[in-house]
Each structure stands twice: as structure tokens, then as C-alpha cells.
Design a protein around this motif. Structure first.
Motif, PDB file in Angstrom:
ATOM      1  N   LEU A 115       0.819  -1.208   0.000  1.00  0.00           N
ATOM      2  CA  LEU A 115       0.000   0.000   0.000  1.00  0.00           C
ATOM      3  C   LEU A 115       0.856   1.263   0.000  1.00  0.00           C
ATOM      4  N   PHE A 116       2.166   1.091  -0.177  1.00  0.00           N
ATOM      5  CA  PHE A 116       3.056   2.216  -0.448  1.00  0.00           C
ATOM      6  C   PHE A 116       3.315   2.323  -1.946  1.00  0.00           C
ATOM      7  N   TYR A 117       3.796   1.219  -2.556  1.00  0.00           N
ATOM      8  CA  TYR A 117       4.203   1.331  -3.963  1.00  0.00           C
ATOM      9  C   TYR A 117       3.075   1.088  -4.955  1.00  0.00           C
ATOM     10  N   MET A 118       2.090   0.272  -4.620  1.00  0.00           N
ATOM     11  CA  MET A 118       0.993   0.056  -5.566  1.00  0.00           C
ATOM     12  C   MET A 118       0.187   1.332  -5.825  1.00  0.00           C
ATOM     13  N   PRO A 119      -0.188   2.104  -4.793  1.00  0.00           N
ATOM     14  CA  PRO A 119      -0.861   3.373  -5.072  1.00  0.00           C
ATOM     15  C   PRO A 119      -0.016   4.331  -5.900  1.00  0.00           C
ATOM     16  N   LEU A 120       1.318   4.274  -5.737  1.00  0.00           N
ATOM     17  CA  LEU A 120       2.193   5.134  -6.539  1.00  0.00           C
ATOM     18  C   LEU A 120       2.175   4.718  -8.003  1.00  0.00           C
ATOM     19  N   TYR A 121       2.145   3.419  -8.271  1.00  0.00           N
ATOM     20  CA  TYR A 121       2.034   2.953  -9.655  1.00  0.00           C
ATOM     21  C   TYR A 121       0.675   3.345 -10.239  1.00  0.00           C
ATOM     22  N   PHE A 122      -0.342   3.318  -9.420  1.00  0.00           N
ATOM     23  CA  PHE A 122      -1.664   3.779  -9.855  1.00  0.00           C
ATOM     24  C   PHE A 122      -1.607   5.250 -10.238  1.00  0.00           C
ATOM     25  N   ILE A 123      -0.969   6.060  -9.389  1.00  0.00           N
ATOM     26  CA  ILE A 123      -0.889   7.501  -9.634  1.00  0.00           C
ATOM     27  C   ILE A 123      -0.043   7.803 -10.867  1.00  0.00           C
ATOM     28  N   MET A 124       1.080   7.083 -11.042  1.00  0.00           N
ATOM     29  CA  MET A 124       1.932   7.333 -12.204  1.00  0.00           C
ATOM     30  C   MET A 124       1.176   7.053 -13.501  1.00  0.00           C
ATOM     31  N   SER A 125       0.455   5.933 -13.559  1.00  0.00           N
ATOM     32  CA  SER A 125      -0.338   5.618 -14.749  1.00  0.00           C
ATOM     33  C   SER A 125      -1.451   6.637 -14.940  1.00  0.00           C
ATOM     34  N   LEU A 126      -2.031   7.078 -13.830  1.00  0.00           N
ATOM     35  CA  LEU A 126      -3.092   8.086 -13.896  1.00  0.00           C
ATOM     36  C   LEU A 126      -2.542   9.405 -14.410  1.00  0.00           C
ATOM     37  N   GLN A 127      -1.366   9.802 -13.933  1.00  0.00           N
ATOM     38  CA  GLN A 127      -0.743  11.038 -14.408  1.00  0.00           C
ATOM     39  C   GLN A 127      -0.467  10.974 -15.912  1.00  0.00           C
ATOM     40  N   ASP A 128       0.061   9.831 -16.364  1.00  0.00           N
ATOM     41  CA  ASP A 128       0.325   9.660 -17.799  1.00  0.00           C
ATOM     42  C   ASP A 128      -0.969   9.688 -18.600  1.00  0.00           C
ATOM     43  N   GLY A 129      -1.993   8.991 -18.101  1.00  0.00           N
ATOM     44  CA  GLY A 129      -3.256   8.903 -18.819  1.00  0.00           C
ATOM     45  C   GLY A 129      -3.987  10.226 -18.904  1.00  0.00           C
ATOM     46  N   LEU A 130      -4.167  10.867 -17.770  1.00  0.00           N
ATOM     47  CA  LEU A 130      -4.864  12.160 -17.748  1.00  0.00           C
ATOM     48  C   LEU A 130      -4.065  13.224 -18.494  1.00  0.00           C
ATOM     49  N   GLY A 131      -2.731  13.160 -18.348  1.00  0.00           N
ATOM     50  CA  GLY A 131      -1.886  14.120 -19.044  1.00  0.00           C
ATOM     51  C   GLY A 131      -2.058  14.023 -20.553  1.00  0.00           C
ATOM     52  N   ALA A 132      -2.104  12.788 -21.073  1.00  0.00           N
ATOM     53  CA  ALA A 132      -2.283  12.601 -22.517  1.00  0.00           C
ATOM     54  C   ALA A 132      -3.644  13.116 -22.973  1.00  0.00           C
ATOM     55  N   LEU A 133      -4.684  12.844 -22.207  1.00  0.00           N
ATOM     56  CA  LEU A 133      -6.023  13.308 -22.580  1.00  0.00           C
ATOM     57  C   LEU A 133      -6.120  14.830 -22.554  1.00  0.00           C
ATOM     58  N   MET A 134      -5.300  15.454 -21.680  1.00  0.00           N
ATOM     59  CA  MET A 134      -5.281  16.918 -21.595  1.00  0.00           C
ATOM     60  C   MET A 134      -4.219  17.526 -22.506  1.00  0.00           C
ATOM     61  N   ASN A 135      -3.568  16.667 -23.320  1.00  0.00           N
ATOM     62  CA  ASN A 135      -2.501  17.101 -24.234  1.00  0.00           C
ATOM     63  C   ASN A 135      -1.319  17.703 -23.475  1.00  0.00           C
ATOM     64  N   LYS A 136      -1.005  17.071 -22.339  1.00  0.00           N
ATOM     65  CA  LYS A 136       0.168  17.450 -21.543  1.00  0.00           C
ATOM     66  C   LYS A 136       1.032  16.206 -21.370  1.00  0.00           C
ATOM     67  N   GLU A 137       2.274  16.415 -20.928  1.00  0.00           N
ATOM     68  CA  GLU A 137       3.143  15.258 -20.701  1.00  0.00           C
ATOM     69  C   GLU A 137       2.625  14.402 -19.558  1.00  0.00           C
ATOM     70  N   ALA A 138       2.182  15.060 -18.494  1.00  0.00           N
ATOM     71  CA  ALA A 138       1.632  14.338 -17.345  1.00  0.00           C
ATOM     72  C   ALA A 138       0.774  15.301 -16.534  1.00  0.00           C
ATOM     73  N   ALA A 139      -0.243  14.769 -15.883  1.00  0.00           N
ATOM     74  CA  ALA A 139      -1.106  15.595 -15.040  1.00  0.00           C
ATOM     75  C   ALA A 139      -0.395  15.887 -13.725  1.00  0.00           C
ATOM     76  N   THR A 140      -0.261  17.153 -13.392  1.00  0.00           N
ATOM     77  CA  THR A 140       0.391  17.556 -12.137  1.00  0.00           C
ATOM     78  C   THR A 140      -0.434  18.643 -11.467  1.00  0.00           C
ATOM     79  N   PHE A 141      -0.080  18.921 -10.214  1.00  0.00           N
ATOM     80  CA  PHE A 141      -0.728  20.026  -9.495  1.00  0.00           C
ATOM     81  C   PHE A 141       0.019  21.337  -9.715  1.00  0.00           C
ATOM     82  N   GLY A 142       1.263  21.228 -10.206  1.00  0.00           N
ATOM     83  CA  GLY A 142       2.053  22.422 -10.487  1.00  0.00           C
ATOM     84  C   GLY A 142       2.533  23.154  -9.261  1.00  0.00           C
ATOM     85  N   THR A 143       2.720  22.431  -8.146  1.00  0.00           N
ATOM     86  CA  THR A 143       3.189  23.053  -6.908  1.00  0.00           C
ATOM     87  C   THR A 143       4.582  22.523  -6.562  1.00  0.00           C
TER      88      THR A 143
END
Length: 549
Positions: A115-143
Motif C-alpha cells: 500500500l506504499f508502492y501500488m498506489p504510486l504505480y496507480f498515480i503514475m499511470s493516472l498522471q500519464d493517462g490524464l496528461g495525454a487526454l489533456m494534451n500534456k506530458e503528465a497531469a500535475t498540481f504544479g506546486t
């Protein structure tokens, strides 16, 4: 350990044997195939000095040792008719210290760190996926504290599954079926897309030989040397091969649950063939996916450039959707572990294997394991926070600098911890198999003997033993290699000298933390037991009188 197809928790000795040959093969495949292939292909290629041939060789050798382990476990698991898996085997075939170490590893490290690394792999794939749909490299909060915001989300995801799936296995199993169906879709799409890109001359190139050692610096591969901070393993293909094999074990993690499937089959004698066919098919699928990614940048994340170049927006959108499905597949693994964790803890409490078990043994509820959920929430969340701080603030970054502050370091650290957890799991299983080899001489334990046991047992003992030994030694070798680092050379390629030094130190420190939680806790417990009860033997007598042993 949890089966990715079901919760793998309840013993059913009276259940009629009804699993057919082909259904059993699907169970083996379901317990083996996960999302790990998408997070290990590039690492295996890198450890193979970017040689596709050597990388494929590593996959084949790892698969061969996994198949050998599965076949050897048929005899090992024939002793017990339960689902304790690793713990049952070490308790039967090894001495008390090994059993206790495996128990502590599972209880305090393996399950909570999932429950440390699996959620991180979920987030990394989510960042890549959402980023592509938004035409960005990856989805970030920008902070400047993106790692903290994503950590809060990952903890929220873990808490949801620990509480909802942990307390209600019916909901957990419904979710599990949905996630299981989805996780197979990306495997097919990535294989087809990878081969199609090469067929259209839009993909990457295939490297047969070895390249000069390289290191990933903010997404750029740069020819490296020990002076520039490269790992010692990059310069020796043999060492890299064993490191690759250890990494590949993560992609098969969970297959060993199927070793006990013989108790559920219509024809138990066919169990070896079921395991053989199931793991061979899994390996073929993995090889196709790994090759498809390796010839297109090494990972699915790197395939985005080729997909967009050939198919424009359609390629970008497809990339985004596949990544979201990969993320959902990872969520399914979190769900499976969350169903199993509290019940595992309560099973150990019933046997007096958890501190203060005597106070909680009468409060256990098999249908609603509240005690187990509370135990893991209290233990897991602080452990996740500690490992997150180590990863985000004191580790190295092998990922592109597009995921937000601290996230590249966290993902690199997650890769390390995931590899270690799988490697230690396989190592404990190997100790049980080695105990089985010794038992062949002593015959103290009655097993259903098989003609292939000794051959397959020695294969997995040698290959997995060597891979584990080299993986454990490399952090110490790289720590000594700090003496060869050249600040000017490191600065010239855009790296941070202090980051390299701190990263290597923290790598060894984390390994010691793992060793302490696996072996050190038991040493302290034994000291307390001897002081309170006079001896281990007297304590075990008290344990038998008061618990279900």
C-alpha cells in the motif's frame, strides 16, 4: 498471500473438487498476470545494457526459474490443506527462526508496503493517462509539494480499500471481478500497438548488441562512467542479468498461490501440467508485451512519442485511455490485498503470533475483521508516510522531470521497494523448497513425492538464490563506489553529487530497516519471552493452551 482472482482467505476442506483442467490454467494465469509488466520492462532493458537479446534472455531465465518453483511447490504444498501459502511452507519445512522471520516479513513489511508502492504505480499511470487526454506530458498540481498532495490521495485510496473491501469481502470481490477483466485489455492493446508501430516504421529500433553504460537523467540517456555516478552493475552484463531477474519476479508475484490448487481440482494429478501451461502462457504474453515496449522506447510511457507521431490525436487519446486502464488494473491489486490483509492479521492473532494477541483473540469476527482493519490502518499509514519521506526527499530520480516535484524520486524508490518485496518473498519460498530438499533425505515430513521435485527445486534455489544475493550486495558495492565519484564529472552531466551520495546511503539504510523488521523484531520478542516465561519452550506451551494452534 492473496490470489488476484479471489480473496484466497477461507479454507474449504469440505468443498467438492470442481475446477476443470482449463479453468485451473486460467486461475494460474489470473494469479500471475498483473500490471507489473508495464513497470519492469524498461528496468530489465536498462540492466541488460539496452540489448533486446539479453533482455529476452533474462525474461526466459526468470520465467524458467518461476516455472521450476511452481512445479517444486506442488510437493511442498501437498503437506498442508490450507491457504497459508508462504507461512505454512516455512512453518513446515524450516526451523522456527525462518518461520518467524517470514511471518514478520509478511505482517510488518510485505503487506503494508504494497500500500506504499501500488498506489504510486496507480498515480503514475493516472498522471500519464490524464496528461495525454489533456494534451500534456503528465497531469500535475504544479506546486512545489506535488509529492505531498499525491501522497494524500494515495493514502485516501488505501484507506478506502482497507476499510470498505477489508470489512466487506462481498463488495471487495465484486470490485475485484471488474478490475480483473479490465487489466487484460492493456496487455492486448500494447502488444498490438507496439508491433504495429514497428511494422509501419514508426517505432524505435532494435539493438541486438550492448550499448555503452547509460544513466537516465531527467529523461535523457547519457553515456556514463563510475566517476559520473553510474551503478557498478551497469558495466557487467552478468550482474545486470541477475538484477533483471530479481526485477522480473515482481511481474509474477502471486503465482505461488496457485500451487495449492490441487486440492480444488477434479484431477489433482494434472496439477503440474496446469502450472506448467499456465506459467508458459503467461510468459509468452509477457514476452510479447515486453518486446513490444522494448522496441519502442523501453516502456509504454516512452511509446507515446511514436503513437502521436503516427496517429496524431488518436494515438495520444489511445495512450491516455490505456494508461487509465493500467491504473485501474493496479487498483484491482490494491483491492485484493486489502481484502486479505485484515483477515491475515486476525488469523495470526488466533494463533498468538501478533503482540498482545491475548487481548484481542475474543474480539475477532471472521465476517467483519474490524480488529485486523484497525491493526493495519494503525501500522500501514505511518509506515507509508516514513517511506514516502525517504523516497521524496532523500532518494534519486530515474524518471522524467514531468511528474511534479518529488514524484520522480518517489517512483524510483517505489521500483526499489517493489523489487525487494518480491525478491524477499521468493527468497523465503526458496528456503521452504530447500527445506523440502533436505526432507527428501530425512523423510521427517510425509509429502506426495514427485519425480521432478529435486530437479526443479535445485533450479529455483540456484537461480533465485544467486539473483537475491547479488541484488542485496549491489547497494553495498555502490556505496563503496562513492569513493570513485567525481564532483566535476557529475556536475558536467547535470547530476547532483549530494543526491547520489544520499540516495546510496538511504538505499542501504532502507535495506537495514527491512532486515530489522524481518529479523530484529523477532530477536527482541524472543528476549522478552525468555525473560517473562523462562524459555521459548514454556512460552510455546502457554501459546498452545491459549490459542488455536
Amino acid at each position: 498471500m492473496p490470489n488476484k482472482e479471489n480473496d484466497g482467505l477461507v479454507d474449504h476442506p469440505s468443498r467438492k473438487k470442481k475446477i476443470s483442467f482449463f479453468s485451473a490454467i486460467l486461475v494460474v494465469m489470473g494469479s500471475s498476470i498483473g500490471a507489473g509488466i508495464f513497470f519492469r520492462s524498461e528496468q530489465v532493458l536498462k540492466n541488460s545494457q539496452n540489448s533486446l537479446i539479453l533482455a529476452i534472455f533474462c525474461w526466459v531465465i526468470a520465467a524458467f526459474s518461476v516455472i521450476a518453483m511452481g512445479l517444486a511447490l506442488v510437493e511442498i504444498s501437498s503437506v498442508r490443506n490450507d491457504n497459508l501459502s508462504l507461512l505454512g511452507w516455512t512453518k513446515t519445512f524450516n526451523k522456527r527462526k525462518i518461520f518467524k522471520a517470514s511471518k514478520n516479513f509478511m505482517l510488518y513489511l510485505y503487506l503494508p508496503l504494497n500500500l506504499f508502492y501500488m498506489p504510486l504505480y496507480f498515480i503514475m499511470s493516472l498522471q500519464d493517462g490524464l496528461g495525454a487526454l489533456m494534451n500534456k506530458e503528465a497531469a500535475t498540481f504544479g506546486t512545489n509539494v506535488d509529492w505531498l498532495l499525491w501522497t494524500l490521495i494515495s493514502i485516501g485510496v488505501s484507506l478506502y480499500f482497507m476499510i470498505v473491501s477489508g470489512l466487506n469481502s462481498k463488495i471487495g470481490n465484486i470490485q475485484n471481478k471488474i478490475f480483473t477483466y479490465i487489466k487484460f485489455i492493456p496487455l492486448v492493446i500494447v502488444s498490438v500497438v507496439g508491433i504495429a508501430l514497428v511494422g509501419l516504421n514508426a517505432g524505435g529500433s532494435i539493438n541486438i548488441g550492448f550499448e555503452k553504460p547509460t544513466i537516465n537523467i531527467n529523461g535523457n540517456l547519457i553515456n556514463d562512467s563510475l566517476e559520473k555516478g553510474a551503478s557498478f552493475s551497469l558495466f557487467f552484463p552478468g550482474i545486470g542479468m541477475f538484477l533483471s531477474i530479481s526485477a522480473i519476479f515482481f511481474t509474477y508475484d502471486g503465482f505461488y498461490v496457485a500451487a495449492g490448487i490441487q486440492s480444488e481440482m477434479k484431477e489433482p494429478k494434472k496439477t503440474p501440467m496446469v502450472i506448467l501451461f499456465g506459467l508458459v502462457i503467461t510468459t509468452i504474453i509477457y514476452l510479447i508485451v515486453a518486446v513490444s515496449m522494448s522496441i519502442n522506447g523501453g516502456s509504454f510511457s516512452n511509446m507515446r512519442t511514436y503513437m502521436e507521431s503516427e496517429w496524431k490525436d488518436i494515438g495520444r487519446i489511445l495512450f491516455g485511455l490505456v494508461n487509465i486502464m493500467i491504473a485501474i488494473g493496479v487498483i484491482g491489486i490494491i483491492n485484493s490485498y486489502s481484502i486479505w490483509m485484515p483477515r491475515y492479521a486476525e488469523n495470526l492473532i488466533k494463533e498468538g503470533e501478533v503482540p498482545f494477541s491475548i487481548k484481542f483473540k475474543d474480539k475477532l469476527n471472521e465476517d467483519r475483521p474490524i480488529v485486523g482493519v484497525v491493526f493495519y490502518v494503525i501500522w500501514t499509514i505511518p509506515l507509508v508516510i516514513i517511506f514516502t519521506l525517504i523516497g521524496a526527499l532523500a532518494y534519486i530520480n530515474n524518471y522524467k522531470d514531468v511528474y511534479g516535484s518529488g514524484m520522480g524520486k518517489l517512483y524510483t524508490f517505489a521500483d526499489l521497494i517493489a523489487t525487494w518485496m518480491s525478491m524477499f518473498t521468493f527468497l523465503f519460498i526458496v528456503t521452504a523448497i530447500f527445506g523440502g530438499i533436505i526432507n527428501r533425505k530425512t523423510n521427517k515430513i510425509q509429502t506426495n513425492k514427485s519425480s521432478y521435485f529435486l530437479f526443479t527445486a535445485w533450479i529455483c534455489v540456484i537461480v533465485i538464490g544467486l539473483s537475491s544475493l547479488i541484488t542485496i550486495l549491489m547497494p553495498f558495492i555502490d556505496l563503496v563506489m562513492i569513493a570513485l565519484l567525481n564532483k566535476n564529472e557529475i556536475k558536467a552531466v547535470g547530476r547532483d553529487y549530494e543526491e547520489i551520495v544520499i540516495g546510496r546511503i538511504m538505499l542501504v539504510v532502507t535495506l537495514f530497516i527491512n532486515a530489522f523488521l524481518t529479523f530484529g523484531i523477532q530477536f527482541i520478542e524472543d528476549k522478552i519471552i525468555v525473560k517473562k516465561y523462562g524459555s521459548i519452550a514454556k512460552y510455546e506451551e502457554w501459546q498452545k493452551e491459549n490459542f488455536q494452534i
